[in-house]
Design an enzyme around this catalytic site. Sequence first.
Site, short mmCIF file in Angstrom:
data_model
loop_
_atom_site.label_atom_id
_atom_site.label_comp_id
_atom_site.label_asym_id
_atom_site.label_seq_id
_atom_site.Cartn_x
_atom_site.Cartn_y
_atom_site.Cartn_z
N CYS A 256 -15.56 36.87 -51.96
CA CYS A 256 -16.14 37.79 -50.98
C CYS A 256 -15.17 38.85 -50.47
CB CYS A 256 -16.69 37.00 -49.81
SG CYS A 256 -17.85 35.75 -50.35
C1 UGA Z 1 -15.32 34.95 -46.18
C2 UGA Z 1 -15.56 35.21 -44.70
O1 UGA Z 1 -14.57 34.53 -43.92
C3 UGA Z 1 -16.94 34.72 -44.27
O2 UGA Z 1 -17.19 35.06 -42.92
C4 UGA Z 1 -17.99 35.41 -45.16
O3 UGA Z 1 -19.30 34.96 -44.84
C5 UGA Z 1 -17.70 35.09 -46.62
O4 UGA Z 1 -16.37 35.56 -46.94
C6 UGA Z 1 -18.72 35.81 -47.45
O5 UGA Z 1 -18.76 37.04 -47.42
O6 UGA Z 1 -19.58 35.13 -48.05
P1 UGA Z 1 -14.64 32.82 -47.64
O7 UGA Z 1 -14.50 33.77 -48.77
O8 UGA Z 1 -15.40 31.55 -47.84
O9 UGA Z 1 -15.33 33.54 -46.38
O10 UGA Z 1 -13.18 32.39 -47.20
P2 UGA Z 1 -12.20 32.65 -45.95
O11 UGA Z 1 -12.11 31.44 -45.15
O12 UGA Z 1 -12.54 33.90 -45.27
O13 UGA Z 1 -10.81 32.83 -46.73
C7 UGA Z 1 -10.63 33.92 -47.61
C8 UGA Z 1 -9.21 33.97 -48.10
O14 UGA Z 1 -8.35 34.38 -47.05
C9 UGA Z 1 -8.65 32.64 -48.61
O15 UGA Z 1 -7.96 32.89 -49.82
C10 UGA Z 1 -7.70 32.19 -47.52
O16 UGA Z 1 -6.64 31.42 -48.02
C11 UGA Z 1 -7.22 33.53 -46.99
N1 UGA Z 1 -6.75 33.46 -45.58
C12 UGA Z 1 -7.62 33.16 -44.60
C13 UGA Z 1 -5.42 33.74 -45.28
O17 UGA Z 1 -4.62 34.05 -46.18
N2 UGA Z 1 -5.02 33.69 -43.98
C14 UGA Z 1 -5.86 33.38 -42.97
O18 UGA Z 1 -5.41 33.35 -41.79
C15 UGA Z 1 -7.19 33.10 -43.29
#
Ligand code: UGA
Length: 415
Positions: free
Chosen positions: A260
């Site tokens: 996403c």
């Molecule tokens: C993301 C959004 O957070 C959701 O709100 C949204 O609904 C979703 O995309 C979507 O569009 O369907 P998601 O892809 O499941 O959700 O994962 P996240 O939890 O957002 O993490 C994304 C990436 O960011 C991961 O690789 C994670 O490791 C990284 N991340 C996250 C960081 O590097 N640092 C952080 O503080 C948080």
Amino acid sequence: MKISIVGAGYVGLVAAACLARLGNKITLVDIDKERLKQVSQGVSPIHEPELAEILGQVDIETTSDYQRLVDSEVIFICVGTPSNDNGSMSLEHIVEASRRISEVLKVKRDYCVIAVKSTVVPGTTENAVIPILEASGKKAGDDFGVCMDPEFLREGKAVYYYMNPARIIIGELDPRSGHTLANLYKDFKAPVMRTSIKTAEMIKLASNSFLAAKISLINEIGNICKALDIDIYEVAKGLGYDERIGSKFLNSGIGFGGSCLPKDLKALIARSRQVGYKPKILEHVLKLNDKQALRMVELLRRHISLKGATIGILGLAFKPGTDDVRESRAISIAEVLLKEGAIVKAYDPVATQSFATLFPEIEYTTPEEVLKCDAVLIVTEWEEFEHLDYRGKIVIDGRRILKAKEARIYEGVCW
Ligand code: UGA
């Protein structure tokens, strides 16, 4: 309510399971018959906490025949919108789903609402979906309703976030369309915002762009902190007390992956450029994210020569709690390691199979074997990595696994 869901991917599957558990009658449509068979047997095709349990309890009708949608009150479009080569969103699946639903509308007698849940760039529902639906001879706003209902669930905790959303955004063609969806969600304890269709489309993209920017910003500050010998995690803690900043999504490391954040950011950049605006911040967010993962390899090179060395990777999923490896940071890292002649061994509790289809040349093994390599990279913050024995090892940590600090040589990517 009688609800049909088109697309048995992450969003469609989770919506189908949760709405069924809430007592709705669900029909799930997909062309992937194997996936549908699993669902009808109560088996989850994806690794997602709670999903298998719910699928085992509820009764979901599964089909590849769109005519089974004919008595639906709401039809959700949950198909994928992958990136084209130029970063724009491919509407191939949305167009096909709309075309098939249009065939259903031709013979449908009662009013129903078609709700786009797939992430799309602003204007897509009005300019692409509605005209195809109206090719049925029926009129949007009179014979059927249209909404854009973005989904904000997060993989790894998808059921939780579906059931406990921070907000419900309903982009509506007209009040009747919006009212139908608002009624479906009436028992959810979340603020409901009703707005125009293209505003809802933009809220979704802006939300993911903002989250991506937050991660790249904290990573950039983390890179500076590392050079100044300051602990970025303490800095982030200090920042988080300010409500305007908030303490969440401030984990610096090797950046964001998944299906996403990178895709949606690219799509917004492409759409913005199409309308004559160059979105410099968003472009930089993406560039910094691409470089961030490779910082691990740069740090590794300070301690070991890659050619002929055995390098272990701990964690292949794009984040913990999922077997999804799409845009996982492990992909670009593995590519560089292999290109530079390293022998790569890897471990992930659930994502090995998906990763092995991309990199058959890697040896997939136990965490203990990975730790016997000349050096180890921690790429996903699985909780179990807090219980391994890193003593005597060279470890480059991309995700802040505190236990790994016991290694003989330990380097955090931003700390
Ligand atoms: C993301 C959004 O957070 C959701 O709100 C949204 O609904 C979703 O995309 C979507 O569009 O369907 P998601 O892809 O499941 O959700 O994962 P996240 O939890 O957002 O993490 C994304 C990436 O960011 C991961 O690789 C994670 O490791 C990284 N991340 C996250 C960081 O590097 N640092 C952080 O503080 C948080």
